[in-house]
Scaffold this active site. Structure first.
Site, PDB file in Angstrom:
ATOM      1  N   HIS A  88       0.836  -1.205   0.000  1.00 18.20           N
ATOM      2  CA  HIS A  88       0.000   0.000   0.000  1.00 18.20           C
ATOM      3  C   HIS A  88       0.875   1.262   0.000  1.00 18.20           C
ATOM      4  O   HIS A  88       0.636   2.186  -0.786  1.00 18.20           O
ATOM      5  CB  HIS A  88      -0.908   0.021   1.230  1.00 18.20           C
ATOM      6  CG  HIS A  88      -2.181  -0.747   1.074  1.00 18.20           C
ATOM      7  ND1 HIS A  88      -2.201  -2.126   0.987  1.00 18.20           N
ATOM      8  CD2 HIS A  88      -3.483  -0.340   1.003  1.00 18.20           C
ATOM      9  CE1 HIS A  88      -3.468  -2.531   0.871  1.00 18.20           C
ATOM     10  NE2 HIS A  88      -4.255  -1.476   0.877  1.00 18.20           N
TER      11      HIS A  88
ATOM     12  N   HIS B  41       0.448  -4.009   9.329  1.00 22.94           N
ATOM     13  CA  HIS B  41       1.841  -3.750   8.978  1.00 22.94           C
ATOM     14  C   HIS B  41       2.575  -3.162  10.173  1.00 22.94           C
ATOM     15  O   HIS B  41       1.989  -2.463  11.012  1.00 22.94           O
ATOM     16  CB  HIS B  41       1.943  -2.754   7.809  1.00 22.94           C
ATOM     17  CG  HIS B  41       1.859  -3.385   6.463  1.00 22.94           C
ATOM     18  ND1 HIS B  41       2.792  -4.269   5.971  1.00 22.94           N
ATOM     19  CD2 HIS B  41       0.930  -3.244   5.481  1.00 22.94           C
ATOM     20  CE1 HIS B  41       2.454  -4.648   4.750  1.00 22.94           C
ATOM     21  NE2 HIS B  41       1.322  -4.038   4.428  1.00 22.94           N
TER      22      HIS B  41
END
Length: 260
Positions: free
Chosen positions: A155, A203
């Site tokens: 991302h 993450h």
């Protein structure tokens, strides 16, 4: 007669510049990882499980996760931003549409740069994930899930390359007074993507930092290849504040045509 000689030489010179541009794009894609010194250093620290970085990762993950658990409405907003607005697929479709518009307008080399930057970033990020094989955070009462490996954040990397493409292509079409706003929106979006990924617990902070650094390295290298092509064709150097090809703001020009 001299004018005729110059005319005959110009197409050959442009074809040679085109070949050099293609070679530079391929070279930029091939050396992206080697040229990304900050990313390489971060990768060494991640692989070596450097304690200060590991502590930072865990502190950020646990702190933001607690906020996400305690505020469901806030967490739902983060999911929408991360999974729809700033989702890699959404951004890649945007870059693809922009590339198609550039081809329609006749800016073939700028279209090639946009496509090469996006594709190189995607493939490079996937390759590094596969090599590093870092596990994602495992938290109690998770608020989100994501497949695959963790480092670097896809991302964050896609946001970096995509918003850089949007900026460097479209800035010439934006009034000068509004360009600061475009930069602010792009920077906040890239930072926002990283924040949502850590806050949702999918993450580590170092994953996001790695995505930013690697994406930036790809953009810098492919942009320099494009600038070298402009130099080869006799066009003036450009500044990042005005975009890669200022001539794009003209009325349906031939932006790929070098001045004679």
């Amino acid at each position: 007669m001299p004018t005729k000689t110059l005319t005959l030489r110009s197409p050959a010179r442009r074809r040679m510049a085109d070949r050099r541009f293609g070679i530079r794009l391929l070279a930029a894609a091939g050396v992206a990882t080697a040229a990304a010194v900050p990313f390489a250093l971060l990768l060494v620290l991640v692989e070596g499980k450097w304690r200060p970085l590991r502590d930072l990762d865990h502190d950020a993950a646990n702190g933001l996760h607690q906020v996400a658990v305690d505020h469901p409405a806030w967490t739902s907003t983060l999911r929408v931003l991360s999974n729809y607005v700033w989702d890699p697929l959404t951004l890649r479709v945007g870059v693809a549409l922009l590339t198609g518009w550039l081809l329609w307008r006749g800016a073939r080399r700028l279209a090639a740069w946009a496509a090469a930057t996006a594709v190189t970033g995607g493939l490079l990020g996937l390759g590094v994930k596969t090599l590093v094989e870092r596990a994602r955070p495992v938290l109690e009462d998770p608020v989100a899930h994501a497949p695959g490996y963790s480092f670097p954040s896809g991302h964050a990397m896609t946001a970096t390359t995509s918003f850089a493409v949007f900026l460097l292509v479209l800035l010439p079409l934006v009034p000068r007074r509004a360009r600061v706003v475009c930069w602010v929106v792009a920077v906040l979006s890239v930072l926002g993507v990283g924040f949502t990924r850590v806050a949702l617990g999918v993450h580590w902070f170092s994953d996001v930092l790695g995505g930013w650094l690697l994406g930036l390295a790809v953009v810098v290298l492919t942009s320099r290849a494009f600038e070298a092509w402009r130099s080869d064709t006799g066009q003036r150097p450009t500044h990042v504040a005005e975009g890669l090809e200022p001539e794009l703001s003209g009325p349906s020009p031939e932006p790929d045509t070098a001045p004679r």
